[in-house]
Design a protein around this motif. Sequence first.
Motif, PDB file in Angstrom:
ATOM      1  N   UNK A   5      26.554  25.996  52.429  1.00 35.31           N
ATOM      2  CA  UNK A   5      27.054  26.455  53.732  1.00 35.31           C
ATOM      3  C   UNK A   5      28.125  25.503  54.245  1.00 35.31           C
ATOM      4  N   UNK A   6      27.851  24.189  54.152  1.00 36.83           N
ATOM      5  CA  UNK A   6      28.840  23.198  54.567  1.00 36.83           C
ATOM      6  C   UNK A   6      30.120  23.319  53.747  1.00 36.83           C
ATOM      7  N   UNK A   7      29.957  23.525  52.444  1.00 32.20           N
ATOM      8  CA  UNK A   7      31.125  23.671  51.571  1.00 32.20           C
ATOM      9  C   UNK A   7      31.973  24.865  51.987  1.00 32.20           C
ATOM     10  N   UNK A   8      31.315  25.998  52.245  1.00 29.16           N
ATOM     11  CA  UNK A   8      32.046  27.200  52.651  1.00 29.16           C
ATOM     12  C   UNK A   8      32.779  26.981  53.974  1.00 29.16           C
ATOM     13  N   UNK A   9      32.125  26.313  54.931  1.00 32.37           N
ATOM     14  CA  UNK A   9      32.747  26.048  56.229  1.00 32.37           C
ATOM     15  C   UNK A   9      33.953  25.128  56.099  1.00 32.37           C
ATOM     16  N   UNK A  10      33.803  24.060  55.351  1.00 31.11           N
ATOM     17  CA  UNK A  10      34.895  23.104  55.219  1.00 31.11           C
ATOM     18  C   UNK A  10      36.065  23.695  54.432  1.00 31.11           C
ATOM     19  N   UNK A  11      35.765  24.500  53.421  1.00 35.42           N
ATOM     20  CA  UNK A  11      36.837  25.153  52.667  1.00 35.42           C
ATOM     21  C   UNK A  11      37.614  26.098  53.576  1.00 35.42           C
ATOM     22  N   UNK A  12      36.885  26.903  54.341  1.00 31.29           N
ATOM     23  CA  UNK A  12      37.539  27.862  55.233  1.00 31.29           C
ATOM     24  C   UNK A  12      38.378  27.149  56.289  1.00 31.29           C
ATOM     25  N   UNK A  13      37.824  26.110  56.901  1.00 38.00           N
ATOM     26  CA  UNK A  13      38.571  25.366  57.911  1.00 38.00           C
ATOM     27  C   UNK A  13      39.824  24.729  57.341  1.00 38.00           C
ATOM     28  N   UNK A  14      39.715  24.136  56.157  1.00 40.51           N
ATOM     29  CA  UNK A  14      40.870  23.499  55.518  1.00 40.51           C
ATOM     30  C   UNK A  14      41.935  24.525  55.174  1.00 40.51           C
ATOM     31  N   UNK A  15      41.517  25.679  54.655  1.00 44.09           N
ATOM     32  CA  UNK A  15      42.470  26.735  54.293  1.00 44.09           C
ATOM     33  C   UNK A  15      43.235  27.219  55.527  1.00 44.09           C
ATOM     34  N   UNK A  16      42.546  27.424  56.626  1.00 49.77           N
ATOM     35  CA  UNK A  16      43.203  27.892  57.850  1.00 49.77           C
ATOM     36  C   UNK A  16      44.195  26.856  58.377  1.00 49.77           C
ATOM     37  N   UNK A  17      43.805  25.591  58.392  1.00 51.75           N
ATOM     38  CA  UNK A  17      44.698  24.547  58.872  1.00 51.75           C
ATOM     39  C   UNK A  17      45.932  24.411  57.984  1.00 51.75           C
ATOM     40  N   UNK A  18      45.720  24.414  56.679  1.00 52.49           N
ATOM     41  CA  UNK A  18      46.843  24.293  55.746  1.00 52.49           C
ATOM     42  C   UNK A  18      47.774  25.492  55.869  1.00 52.49           C
ATOM     43  N   UNK A  19      47.223  26.674  56.035  1.00 54.37           N
ATOM     44  CA  UNK A  19      48.044  27.875  56.181  1.00 54.37           C
ATOM     45  C   UNK A  19      48.934  27.784  57.417  1.00 54.37           C
ATOM     46  N   UNK A  20      48.383  27.302  58.525  1.00 52.32           N
ATOM     47  CA  UNK A  20      49.169  27.149  59.753  1.00 52.32           C
ATOM     48  C   UNK A  20      50.306  26.161  59.546  1.00 52.32           C
ATOM     49  N   UNK A  21      50.026  25.038  58.908  1.00 54.63           N
ATOM     50  CA  UNK A  21      51.056  24.033  58.671  1.00 54.63           C
ATOM     51  C   UNK A  21      52.170  24.569  57.782  1.00 54.63           C
ATOM     52  N   UNK A  22      51.805  25.252  56.708  1.00 55.62           N
ATOM     53  CA  UNK A  22      52.809  25.773  55.777  1.00 55.62           C
ATOM     54  C   UNK A  22      53.637  26.883  56.421  1.00 55.62           C
ATOM     55  N   UNK A  23      52.998  27.734  57.204  1.00 55.93           N
ATOM     56  CA  UNK A  23      53.730  28.803  57.891  1.00 55.93           C
ATOM     57  C   UNK A  23      54.659  28.231  58.961  1.00 55.93           C
ATOM     58  N   UNK A  24      54.212  27.185  59.634  1.00 54.50           N
ATOM     59  CA  UNK A  24      55.069  26.540  60.623  1.00 54.50           C
ATOM     60  C   UNK A  24      56.278  25.897  59.956  1.00 54.50           C
ATOM     61  N   UNK A  25      56.057  25.268  58.823  1.00 54.88           N
ATOM     62  CA  UNK A  25      57.171  24.705  58.049  1.00 54.88           C
ATOM     63  C   UNK A  25      58.139  25.802  57.640  1.00 54.88           C
ATOM     64  N   UNK A  26      57.605  26.915  57.162  1.00 53.97           N
ATOM     65  CA  UNK A  26      58.447  28.037  56.758  1.00 53.97           C
ATOM     66  C   UNK A  26      59.231  28.611  57.932  1.00 53.97           C
ATOM     67  N   UNK A  27      58.575  28.721  59.096  1.00 56.01           N
ATOM     68  CA  UNK A  27      59.227  29.280  60.278  1.00 56.01           C
ATOM     69  C   UNK A  27      60.398  28.412  60.725  1.00 56.01           C
ATOM     70  N   UNK A  28      60.199  27.101  60.755  1.00 52.52           N
ATOM     71  CA  UNK A  28      61.262  26.211  61.201  1.00 52.52           C
ATOM     72  C   UNK A  28      62.382  26.117  60.169  1.00 52.52           C
ATOM     73  N   UNK A  29      62.026  26.131  58.895  1.00 54.35           N
ATOM     74  CA  UNK A  29      63.047  26.124  57.845  1.00 54.35           C
ATOM     75  C   UNK A  29      63.934  27.358  57.951  1.00 54.35           C
ATOM     76  N   UNK A  30      63.321  28.497  58.225  1.00 55.00           N
ATOM     77  CA  UNK A  30      64.081  29.738  58.385  1.00 55.00           C
ATOM     78  C   UNK A  30      65.054  29.644  59.558  1.00 55.00           C
ATOM     79  N   UNK A  31      64.612  29.038  60.650  1.00 48.78           N
ATOM     80  CA  UNK A  31      65.493  28.894  61.806  1.00 48.78           C
ATOM     81  C   UNK A  31      66.651  27.941  61.519  1.00 48.78           C
ATOM     82  N   UNK A  32      66.387  26.884  60.772  1.00 49.00           N
ATOM     83  CA  UNK A  32      67.473  25.984  60.374  1.00 49.00           C
ATOM     84  C   UNK A  32      68.491  26.715  59.496  1.00 49.00           C
ATOM     85  N   UNK A  33      67.973  27.557  58.606  1.00 47.43           N
ATOM     86  CA  UNK A  33      68.877  28.302  57.737  1.00 47.43           C
ATOM     87  C   UNK A  33      69.711  29.308  58.525  1.00 47.43           C
TER      88      UNK A  33
END
Length: 209
Positions: free
Chosen positions: A77-105
């Motif tokens: 259960x702990x493994x599933x929770x931590x995996x899900x939390x990490x995936x969501x956080x990483x997804x937000x960071x990568x999408x934010x990077x993509x969003x700002x890169x697009x605006x720079x372009x």
Amino acid sequence: MNGIFWGILLQSLSLNVLYLNYILPAAGAMVLYLHLRKFSQVNEAFRKAFRFSAALVLYEVIFFGVNGTRFVTEDHVLLALFVLGTVLQVAILLLLQSALTLEYEKEEIKKGRSHWLIWLAVWKIAIYVVQFSNLDVVGLWAALIILIVILIGVYRFLFDAEKRLLSERLMQDAPARGRRPLVVCTAYACAILLAIIGGMFLDSQVRRS
């Protein structure tokens, strides 16, 4: 962008004092949600980041509910929770990077772009794999120093992006001010409280049966 940075910072902190390892990430999820909402009309990557932040808010509610039960002591259960939390956080960071890169372009600006958000995503994945509890004193201090350096880079990147790209657009697209953020935060706190109570109640019923 300052609000987004504070959300990222709170989500990156894990202080095992006075339940701050639970409270700070939960607060960070709501801060990210509220501030990413302001940028959700800028481009599609921002919209996706906003949706993932909403999922992260829901995750935090579920996380508190599970922590009110005996299931939190089970490894899978702990493994599933931590995996899900990490995936969501990483997804937000990568999408934010993509969003700002697009605006720079769009603005044809090359200077000022960086990959600090990607490095923070890598740091989060690495810490999840290694786990703080498995680090010795030297490794712990090294991880903290690396985190501080990355967070400084993230702050400078976000500050520069808002200053050069998004200030005028934010003023045009930001929702009208009012009590809605307070209502949302209050509802979030109540949802967490109900999740904890519900988890404890469910746990007591399971134990009785």
